[in-house]
Write an enzyme that holds these catalytic residues in place. Structure first.
Site, mmCIF file in Angstrom:
data_model
loop_
_atom_site.group_PDB
_atom_site.id
_atom_site.type_symbol
_atom_site.label_atom_id
_atom_site.label_comp_id
_atom_site.label_asym_id
_atom_site.label_seq_id
_atom_site.Cartn_x
_atom_site.Cartn_y
_atom_site.Cartn_z
ATOM 1 N N SER A 220 -16.274 23.719 -18.148
ATOM 2 C CA SER A 220 -17.043 22.956 -18.208
ATOM 3 C C SER A 220 -17.076 21.513 -18.648
ATOM 4 O O SER A 220 -17.790 20.922 -19.053
ATOM 5 C CB SER A 220 -16.824 23.671 -19.474
ATOM 6 O OG SER A 220 -15.831 23.592 -21.053
ATOM 7 N N ASP B 209 -20.302 18.253 -28.602
ATOM 8 C CA ASP B 209 -20.132 19.560 -29.511
ATOM 9 C C ASP B 209 -19.100 20.784 -29.792
ATOM 10 O O ASP B 209 -18.233 19.121 -30.245
ATOM 11 C CB ASP B 209 -21.337 20.554 -29.067
ATOM 12 C CG ASP B 209 -19.860 20.848 -27.815
ATOM 13 O OD1 ASP B 209 -18.818 20.510 -27.405
ATOM 14 O OD2 ASP B 209 -21.191 21.693 -26.332
ATOM 15 N N HIS C 217 -16.752 20.018 -26.376
ATOM 16 C CA HIS C 217 -17.240 18.413 -25.463
ATOM 17 C C HIS C 217 -17.389 16.946 -25.997
ATOM 18 O O HIS C 217 -18.428 16.927 -26.636
ATOM 19 C CB HIS C 217 -18.336 18.752 -24.510
ATOM 20 C CG HIS C 217 -18.333 20.860 -23.623
ATOM 21 N ND1 HIS C 217 -18.731 21.854 -24.269
ATOM 22 C CD2 HIS C 217 -16.781 21.203 -22.814
ATOM 23 C CE1 HIS C 217 -18.599 22.783 -24.115
ATOM 24 N NE2 HIS C 217 -17.088 22.636 -23.140
#
Length: 361
Positions: free
Chosen positions: A35, A325, A328
């Site tokens: 991600s 978040d 990340h």
């Protein structure tokens, strides 16, 4: 008349990139990751529980709508690629992807939740592990071979750049999970041996597929992400997780040096940003940050796996938060990480002109 036709044909062939001298291809990059590098693949995995299609993701990127990136702006790979003059590769699952796009922009196979190990993050339901990403790359190679022939395709893939940035999920969403089979099978040392041994096999496969200029990125202090801090009553970093990351980086660095010295024509490099990320988290004010322990995009004290949801609230100044978040970094943090990597490794300019690098609003 015949000479005029021949000249016209030669010009046309040159424009198409298949002149007598060979493929006139742009140097592009192929990105394999999770991600931290995903630019939209998981958006097309409709059953995946790791998707960045909710409001607030991408708020500082392009038109401000979700871009498939798990942050408010750019990834580290975006920023480094821009600096080098490399085009930004689109997501493999982008429905507009064509052979021409691949040859002019490369491909990004990164997938939120993906790991080096196939068993990592199975509860996300859909995600591409590194083995799956390599399989997809093999399919891309076949498309290019059909388009320009095997000889020119080999040149194209050998002159391309490669990024492998994975491993954090193998700890956070596998080994450190209380009911993980790997946590019952291995101890810390044997798990890292298993993980790095698997990565070694994967890097050798990539080399056999033409990867010559390849960068492997190490892990940051994964025990300091907000999702790990909540495991402590004091909100402190999880030192065991950080030690795992450090030991993984040490073993992977040795592996990359070994492969670069033994594989024919390989130029493999290891990018270690642990120290700078750790310093940003430990001394945020030195880098212009006000907060390094909680996410800018949050839903109060309720902390789901992805915090940016319609009911989430944003911090007042997104540029002053290290984390976007629970998992990340923010665009601002990614910029600092990328600059440090560029400084450490001296990335060369590849193409004269690359993709634009939009700054946060």
């Amino acid at each position: 008349m015949k000479s005029s036709m021949a000249a016209s044909l030669l010009i046309a062939l040159t424009i198409l990139g298949v002149a007598i001298g060979g493929c006139q291809c742009t140097i592009v990059q192929f990105i394999f990751g999770d991600s931290l590098s995903d630019v939209g693949n998981n958006e097309y995995l409709t059953k995946s529980l790791a998707r960045a299609n909710l409001p607030w993701y991408g708020i500082d990127f392009g038109n401000g709508l979700p871009s498939g990136r798990f942050t408010n702006g750019r990834t580290v790979a975006d920023i480094i690629g821009d600096y080098m003059g490399l085009p930004r590769p689109p997501a493999f699952l982008d429905p507009t992807l064509t052979e021409d796009t691949i040859m002019s922009n490369g491909v990004n196979f990164a997938s939120g939740g993906g790991g080096i190990l196939n068993e990592t993050a199975t509860y996300f339901i859909q995600r591409f592990s590194l083995y799956k990403q390599i399989e997809l790359f093999q399919g891309v190679q076949e498309l290019i071979r059909q388009k320009i022939g095997p000889t020119e395709a080999e040149k194209f893939f050998q002159q391309s750049r490669y990024v492998v940035a994975m491993g954090s999920n193998d700890f956070i969403n596998n080994y450190l999970m209380p009911f993980s089979s790997d946590s019952r099978t291995y101890n810390d040392d044997s798990f890292i041996t298993y993980l790095v041994g698997t990565l070694s096999d994967q890097l050798k496969i990539l080399h056999s597929l033409g990867a010559r200029e390849l960068m492997v990125f190490g892990l940051g202090p994964v025990g300091c992400i907000p999702l790990q801090r909540v495991l402590s009553t004091s909100g402190a970093c999880q030192q065991n997780a950080n030690n795992l990351a450090l030991n993984f980086n040490q073993a992977t660095s040795k592996l990359v040096i070994e492969l670069s010295n033994t594989l024919p024509n390989a130029s493999f490099r290891f990018g270690d940003a642990y120290d700078v990320v750790n310093d940003v988290i430990s001394n945020p004010s030195n880098y212009g940050f006000d907060n390094a322990d909680s996410p800018c995009c949050s839903f109060g004290k309720i902390q789901p796996s992805l915090t940016c949801i319609p009911a989430s609230k944003l911090c007042k100044d997104r540029s002053t938060y290290v984390f976007w978040d629970e998992y990340h970094p923010s665009d601002s943090a990614n910029m600092i990480i990328a600059k440090e990597m560029i400084k450490k490794l001296g990335f060369p300019k590849v193409n004269q002109a690359g993709a634009p690098s939009p700054q946060p609003s």
